[in-house]
Each structure stands twice: as C-alpha cells, then as structure tokens.
Design a protein around this motif. Structure first.
Motif, mmCIF file in Angstrom:
data_model
loop_
_atom_site.group_PDB
_atom_site.id
_atom_site.type_symbol
_atom_site.label_atom_id
_atom_site.label_comp_id
_atom_site.label_asym_id
_atom_site.label_seq_id
_atom_site.Cartn_x
_atom_site.Cartn_y
_atom_site.Cartn_z
ATOM 1 N N SER A 100 0.904 -1.202 -0.437
ATOM 2 C CA SER A 100 0.480 -0.311 -0.273
ATOM 3 C C SER A 100 0.471 1.060 0.636
ATOM 4 N N ASN A 101 2.108 1.351 0.272
ATOM 5 C CA ASN A 101 2.712 2.301 0.461
ATOM 6 C C ASN A 101 3.613 2.651 -0.638
ATOM 7 N N ILE A 102 3.301 1.541 -1.753
ATOM 8 C CA ILE A 102 3.945 2.778 -3.089
ATOM 9 C C ILE A 102 3.075 3.022 -3.906
ATOM 10 N N ILE A 103 2.607 4.202 -4.889
ATOM 11 C CA ILE A 103 1.519 4.599 -5.206
ATOM 12 C C ILE A 103 2.299 4.801 -6.704
ATOM 13 N N PRO A 104 1.294 4.090 -7.841
ATOM 14 C CA PRO A 104 1.770 4.605 -9.014
ATOM 15 C C PRO A 104 1.268 5.656 -9.238
ATOM 16 N N CYS A 105 2.595 7.137 -10.144
ATOM 17 C CA CYS A 105 1.604 8.740 -10.281
ATOM 18 C C CYS A 105 1.264 8.683 -11.497
#
Length: 373
Positions: free
Chosen positions: A291-296
């Motif tokens: 959850s702490n890797i957020i695709p932009c």
C-alpha cells in the motif's frame, strides 16, 4: 506534461523482511508537494506550463488520490499522450528580476495492498497468447525504449530469444540484468544502450533497458513511476549545477517496469527496490503490491529521456533556481496502533540501510515530459 520532479530513488528496504504497507484495511497517507521558483538574473524569464504543473495521480481499484489543500488555484488540466493528467497551477509564468513564484499542494491518498499473484513455471503461456492489441500498443520502438537499436535487440535475442514462454524470457532477462548491471544514480535518465554498454543505472535506467529488451522480443511493457512512502527517507540534495534543490521527508520517487506475462497479465517488475535470488523471485516479490507504493503516471510513447535532457539544459542555461520539498506521512493505517507498529518494526538495520543509501546518492534526477493539451 510537466517535468517529473525529484530524484527517482532505489531503496533496498527489504520488503520481504518487513512489508511496510501490507494490510487488509486501506491505509491513508498525507503527501505534500511544495515548489518555489526564483529568478536571480537581471532579465525576465518565462516558465513553461510543465514547470508549474502537478501530477494528478491515477485512481485504480487499490488506490484513490485527491487534492485536499492548495495555496494557489488549480488551472487547466493537461493530458499527455500516455493518458496521464496534470494540473497547471495558477501562478505567474513570467518572473521579473528577483521575482518568485511558489505553491504548495497537499494530497490525501487511500491505498490498499494486494495479494501477490500465484506464479508458477508450469502455468506459463507462450508468445502466441499475447493479445495483438497489446503488441500494437506496447512494443513499439520509441525515443526512450530503443527496442530496434542493434545493441539492445541483439542482446535481448542472445539472452532470451530461445525462450518458449514469456515468463521464461522475462526471467532470463532479469537474471542477465542482475548479473551484468550495478546500481548507480545518475542526474538524468539514460538511454538503454548506455546502460547495456557500461552496466550502470538506477531504477528507471535499468527498467528502461528491460522494457526495451522485452519490446525487442514482442513482449508488451512500459514504465511506471510513483512514490514510495517510508519514514526512513530523509534527504536533501542539489542538482542541475545548483539550479535545483530537492528535499524529501518520508517519501521518494521510484520507477519500475510493467510487463505483460500471460496468463497472469500485467505484472510489476522491480529491479532495484528489493533483493531477491533469481528472476522468478524478483517477479513474485515485487513490492508494488504494497500500500505504501503509489503509482503516479505511465511512460509508453513519451520522449521520457529526451525531454529530461532538454529540461535540464534549459534550467542550467537560465537564471531560475528551483526548490522542491516532498513530505509524506501515514494519517490512518486502518488498524488502531498500526502507525507506531510500522515505525517500531522497521528496526535499526533497515532504517540504517535507507539512511546510508540516501547519503551515498547525492545526485538528483530530473525527468521531463512535453505537455499536450
């Protein structure tokens, strides 16, 4: 589309030992992005719309991102050729001598972790099962993904040309990269033939080479860029010959490959964020399910490298100096007390590894994209 700010980080955080964001309940984060432009020259300087545009993160089944605060109005929305969206901040684009422009934006991100897919060699499918639409859209040779360059295509065929399944081919290429490339942070992204030639590159450099090799073999692939939220990330660095100062607290930018591997579909492949023994385990252990890797945003057809080089040259040749500050924190873990558990559970060794990584990586990377309204 504006330049993508800040360093693309490659942290050996060892998610396999302590998966920071893996939880059934969604986790909410606060991410704050601040910019300041200063003209230290004696003449007017014109900023580009891309310079003052902020990313409008993609919404997916596992994440939702919204802007909750902004000290300046949001202006027009730009959509680039890969479908990514950016909001142009309503600030002056003309800076007179001694003039300044600044803005601060805060996002709230709600993100859930996903279960890792069950991947096994006997279940892998061949190249003939790849949908033609994906081949047409995600295997072209571009300015960035130079799949038709002989140094890249020949390498791909030597390493994986005899593979009977897509999974086997991708595993072979990952294994080759692990054996023949070394992590090295560069100020601007590199072309794949450069990374292949000297075996040096950071997260997006190595990913760009892998994607280019995949495309040479007809395997759909593209680059994905996002943020990693982690309390151990604290750093400040200067690049662009002193024209850019970037400060990070709890967040860093990162890039990874997205590769189509039948029958499982699109899979993230991260070459630098975690350590794993063998290409198959690299695929199985991708931390992008946390959850702490957020695709932009995605990079498929854009001139990712060329625009980065031109933006760097433009700022170095100007009298504009830029300060960027990124800050992120957990505001709601979905589980009472989980915030303290995450921080306490990091451990001395993991936190020290992150700090040492950033101390050794003092060179910022600046990537740029041409806006297309």
């Amino acid at each position: 589309m504006r330049h993508r700010h800040a360093a693309l980080v490659a942290l050996v955080i060892f998610f396999s030992v302590f998966p920071v964001g893996h939880a059934a309940a969604p986790v909410r984060y606060r991410y704050t992005l601040a910019y300041k432009f200063e003209n230290r020259g004696a003449e007017n300087v014109e900023l580009y719309r891309e310079d003052v545009a902020i990313p409008l993160f993609m919404d997916t089944e596992r994440q939702a991102v919204k802007i909750t605060e902004s000290d300046k109005p949001l202006g027009e929305t730009l959509t680039d050729e890969d479908g990514n969206r950016w909001a142009v901040m309503d600030v002056p684009l003309t800076l007179g001598p001694g003039g300044e422009a600044s803005f601060t934006v805060t996002y709230v991100i709600e993100s859930s972790s996903e279960l890792w897919p069950e991947i096994s060699v006997p279940d892998a499918d061949g190249f003939d099962t790849i949908p033609q639409e994906l081949v047409d859209n995600y295997t072209a040779s571009t300015e960035t993904f130079m799949s038709e360059d002989p140094s890249v295509s020949q390498l791909a065929y030597e390493v994986a040309g005899g593979s009977s399944t897509v999974l086997d081919a991708v595993v072979n290429m990952i294994d080759w990269l692990a054996d023949n490339t070394e992590y090295c942070n560069f100020e601007v992204p590199r072309y794949p033939k450069q990374t292949a030639a000297d075996g040096l590159g950071d997260c997006d450099d190595q990913s760009v080479l892998l994607i280019s090799m995949c495309r040479s073999l007809g395997i759909p692939a593209f680059l994905q860029v996002g943020i990693v939220i982690h309390p151990g990330i604290v750093d400040s660095e200067t690049s662009r010959e002193g024209h850019l100062t970037d400060t990070r607290d709890g967040v860093g930018w990162h890039a990874w490959a997205i590769i189509y591997v039948p029958p499982w579909g699109w899979l993230p492949v991260d070459l630098t964020l975690v350590q794993a023994d063998g290409g198959l385990n690299v695929i199985k252990g991708a931390p992008e399910y946390e959850s702490n890797i957020i695709p932009c945003f995605d990079v498929n057809r854009q001139p990712y490298i060329g625009e980065s080089l031109s933006t760097r040259a433009r700022f170095i040749g100007s009298s504009v100096y830029v300060e960027i500050a990124d800050e992120a924190e957990i505001i709601d873990s979905g589980i009472p007390g989980r915030e303290l558990y995450i921080v306490a559970g990091l451990g001395v060794a993991v936190t020290a590894a992150i700090v040492l990584m950033f101390m050794s990586e003092r060179r910022a990377k600046q990537a740029s994209f041409k806006a297309r309204s």
